[in-house]
Design an enzyme around this catalytic site. Structure first.
Site, PDB file in Angstrom:
ATOM      1  N   HIS A 189      96.408  38.945  -0.206  1.00 18.80           N
ATOM      2  CA  HIS A 189      95.562  40.148  -0.163  1.00 18.80           C
ATOM      3  C   HIS A 189      94.129  39.850   0.315  1.00 18.80           C
ATOM      4  O   HIS A 189      93.588  38.767   0.102  1.00 18.80           O
ATOM      5  CB  HIS A 189      95.499  40.804  -1.553  1.00 18.80           C
ATOM      6  CG  HIS A 189      94.913  39.883  -2.580  1.00 18.80           C
ATOM      7  ND1 HIS A 189      93.567  39.769  -2.804  1.00 18.80           N
ATOM      8  CD2 HIS A 189      95.510  38.992  -3.414  1.00 18.80           C
ATOM      9  CE1 HIS A 189      93.346  38.878  -3.735  1.00 18.80           C
ATOM     10  NE2 HIS A 189      94.510  38.380  -4.120  1.00 18.80           N
ATOM     11  N   GLY A 209      96.179  25.144  18.711  1.00 15.30           N
ATOM     12  CA  GLY A 209      94.805  24.651  18.736  1.00 15.30           C
ATOM     13  C   GLY A 209      93.920  25.171  19.848  1.00 15.30           C
ATOM     14  O   GLY A 209      92.737  25.336  19.642  1.00 15.30           O
ATOM     15  N   HIS A 220      96.118  31.409  14.916  1.00 10.65           N
ATOM     16  CA  HIS A 220      97.554  31.162  14.754  1.00 10.65           C
ATOM     17  C   HIS A 220      97.780  30.593  13.361  1.00 10.65           C
ATOM     18  O   HIS A 220      97.280  29.505  13.045  1.00 10.65           O
ATOM     19  CB  HIS A 220      98.023  30.174  15.847  1.00 10.65           C
ATOM     20  CG  HIS A 220      99.472  29.809  15.761  1.00 10.65           C
ATOM     21  ND1 HIS A 220     100.094  29.043  16.728  1.00 10.65           N
ATOM     22  CD2 HIS A 220     100.436  30.085  14.857  1.00 10.65           C
ATOM     23  CE1 HIS A 220     101.374  28.880  16.406  1.00 10.65           C
ATOM     24  NE2 HIS A 220     101.605  29.493  15.272  1.00 10.65           N
TER      25      HIS A 220
HETATM   26  C1  ACO Z   1     106.756  27.342  15.847  1.00 11.48           C
HETATM   27  C2  ACO Z   1     105.852  26.125  15.897  1.00 11.48           C
HETATM   28  O1  ACO Z   1     106.285  25.024  16.037  1.00 11.48           O
HETATM   29  S1  ACO Z   1     104.183  26.418  15.775  1.00 11.48           S
HETATM   30  C3  ACO Z   1     103.421  24.826  15.742  1.00 11.48           C
HETATM   31  C4  ACO Z   1     103.251  24.262  14.357  1.00 11.48           C
HETATM   32  N1  ACO Z   1     102.615  22.914  14.468  1.00 11.48           N
HETATM   33  C5  ACO Z   1     101.465  22.600  13.905  1.00 11.48           C
HETATM   34  O2  ACO Z   1     100.893  23.372  13.166  1.00 11.48           O
HETATM   35  C6  ACO Z   1     100.917  21.260  14.303  1.00 11.48           C
HETATM   36  C7  ACO Z   1      99.419  21.130  14.062  1.00 11.48           C
HETATM   37  N2  ACO Z   1      98.962  19.846  14.573  1.00 11.48           N
HETATM   38  C8  ACO Z   1      98.685  18.791  13.778  1.00 11.48           C
HETATM   39  O3  ACO Z   1      98.795  18.832  12.564  1.00 11.48           O
HETATM   40  C9  ACO Z   1      98.225  17.535  14.538  1.00 11.48           C
HETATM   41  O4  ACO Z   1      98.767  16.413  13.874  1.00 11.48           O
HETATM   42  C10 ACO Z   1      96.673  17.443  14.612  1.00 11.48           C
HETATM   43  C11 ACO Z   1      96.201  18.543  15.562  1.00 11.48           C
HETATM   44  C12 ACO Z   1      96.034  17.637  13.254  1.00 11.48           C
HETATM   45  C13 ACO Z   1      96.230  16.071  15.071  1.00 11.48           C
HETATM   46  O5  ACO Z   1      96.713  15.811  16.327  1.00 11.48           O
HETATM   47  P1  ACO Z   1      96.140  14.536  17.153  1.00 11.48           P
HETATM   48  O6  ACO Z   1      94.666  14.635  17.303  1.00 11.48           O
HETATM   49  O7  ACO Z   1      96.982  14.419  18.374  1.00 11.48           O
HETATM   50  O8  ACO Z   1      96.362  13.363  16.166  1.00 11.48           O
HETATM   51  P2  ACO Z   1      97.401  12.154  16.248  1.00 11.48           P
HETATM   52  O9  ACO Z   1      98.801  12.693  16.205  1.00 11.48           O
HETATM   53  O10 ACO Z   1      96.996  11.274  17.394  1.00 11.48           O
HETATM   54  O11 ACO Z   1      97.127  11.411  14.891  1.00 11.48           O
HETATM   55  C14 ACO Z   1      95.905  10.758  14.650  1.00 11.48           C
HETATM   56  C15 ACO Z   1      95.900  10.281  13.216  1.00 11.48           C
HETATM   57  O12 ACO Z   1      95.813  11.385  12.334  1.00 11.48           O
HETATM   58  C16 ACO Z   1      96.925  11.414  11.436  1.00 11.48           C
HETATM   59  N3  ACO Z   1      97.330  12.815  11.290  1.00 11.48           N
HETATM   60  C17 ACO Z   1      97.595  13.684  12.292  1.00 11.48           C
HETATM   61  N4  ACO Z   1      97.878  14.889  11.778  1.00 11.48           N
HETATM   62  C18 ACO Z   1      97.799  14.777  10.440  1.00 11.48           C
HETATM   63  C19 ACO Z   1      98.003  15.692   9.377  1.00 11.48           C
HETATM   64  N5  ACO Z   1      98.329  16.976   9.623  1.00 11.48           N
HETATM   65  N6  ACO Z   1      97.819  15.252   8.113  1.00 11.48           N
HETATM   66  C20 ACO Z   1      97.477  13.962   7.866  1.00 11.48           C
HETATM   67  N7  ACO Z   1      97.274  13.048   8.842  1.00 11.48           N
HETATM   68  C21 ACO Z   1      97.438  13.456  10.109  1.00 11.48           C
HETATM   69  C22 ACO Z   1      97.994  10.564  12.112  1.00 11.48           C
HETATM   70  O13 ACO Z   1      98.869  10.019  11.170  1.00 11.48           O
HETATM   71  C23 ACO Z   1      97.170   9.528  12.820  1.00 11.48           C
HETATM   72  O14 ACO Z   1      96.787   8.549  11.879  1.00 11.48           O
HETATM   73  P3  ACO Z   1      96.590   7.003  12.315  1.00 11.48           P
HETATM   74  O15 ACO Z   1      95.466   6.998  13.320  1.00 11.48           O
HETATM   75  O16 ACO Z   1      96.262   6.324  11.032  1.00 11.48           O
HETATM   76  O17 ACO Z   1      97.905   6.587  12.902  1.00 11.48           O
END
Ligand code: ACO
Length: 215
Positions: free
Chosen positions: A142, A75, A151
């Site tokens: 494509h 992010g 990312h």
């Molecule tokens: C090799 C590797 O590992 S690379 C990394 C790969 N990882 C990723 O791509 C992770 C991407 N990050 C996400 O998806 C995160 O969940 C984010 C950035 C969307 C949100 O993060 P935050 O702002 O910290 O949200 P937080 O975890 O506090 O959740 C807030 C609310 O959103 C919801 N929420 C968070 N992410 C998602 C999602 N992807 N889909 C649906 N709901 C979601 C949570 O359930 C929570 O709901 P609630 O308030 O009803 O309890």
């Protein structure tokens, strides 16, 4: 194997992925890792942390011609961008690192400093900007445009003709419908299904993907 020496900048989890790809390709004669001063001497897989940012000029003078940013980001890639700029200023050559298990068309445009991970697929007509991460098992179809420092996280599927702005993160296992445009500095949460364009500087997630707040 060439006699070229490579530095990896950042010794965390993303470094392990990139280093594992490098060790399977056997492309560089020496690989050293740069991290915080307190971590010097630690081993990452089977390569050592040999210095910190302050040592970069010294290593360049000692024949480390290549360097690559291995700090990860979810992010906010600003630290990756700053490190990349530092490497350019020192005049390191910044290669692309492409895992041997990935499938990458010969008909794509790539800038530099790009990592393409295990089992990723990049199809013809796509362009990828500098410093982008195309992570494990993601699919870039494509004619896509993936702008610099974005990312594409593991398992994401980017359908044909999609445009993704710079510094944006497409969360793991998301799907982006063909021809959709995603703005710069935007985060798409894990597992999202993106059916419509998404603006710059927003956090959006869900199925269907909706803007949740500004970043
Ligand atoms: C090799 C590797 O590992 S690379 C990394 C790969 N990882 C990723 O791509 C992770 C991407 N990050 C996400 O998806 C995160 O969940 C984010 C950035 C969307 C949100 O993060 P935050 O702002 O910290 O949200 P937080 O975890 O506090 O959740 C807030 C609310 O959103 C919801 N929420 C968070 N992410 C998602 C999602 N992807 N889909 C649906 N709901 C979601 C949570 O359930 C929570 O709901 P609630 O308030 O009803 O309890």
């Amino acid at each position: 194997m060439t006699s070229e020496k490579l530095l990896l900048i950042g010794g965390g989890g993303h470094c392990k992925s990139v280093l594992d790809s490098l060790l399977q390709s056997n492309q560089y004669s020496e690989i050293g890792i740069i991290d915080k001063k307190k971590n010097i001497g630690k081993l990452i897989l089977d390569k050592y942390i040999i210095g910190c940012d302050d040592d970069l000029i010294k290593f360049h003078q000692q024949g480390y011609k290549y360097a690559f940013v291995t700090l990860g980001s979810v992010g906010d890639p600003s630290s990756r961008v700053n490190l990349f700029t530092m490497l350019e200023e020192i005049c390191f050559e910044i290669p692309n690192i492409i895992d041997i298990s990935s499938t990458v068309s010969n008909y794509i445009n790539m800038e530099t400093g790009i990592y393409i991970g295990k089992n990723a697929v990049v199809n013809a007509g796509t362009s990828i900007g500098k410093g982008a991460i195309i992570n494990t098992s993601s699919t870039i179809e494509h004619d896509c445009e993936i702008a610099k420092f974005s990312h594409i996280a593991p398992g994401a599927v980017i359908c044909g003709g999609v445009k993704i702005g710079e510094n944006s993160h497409i969360g793991a296992n998301s799907v982006v419908q063909q021809e959709v445009k995603i703005g710069a500095n935007t985060i798409i949460g894990m597992g999202s299904v993106v059916l419509k364009n998404v603006d710059n500087y927003v956090l959006a997630y869900g199925n269907p993907c909706k803007e949740v707040r500004s970043k």
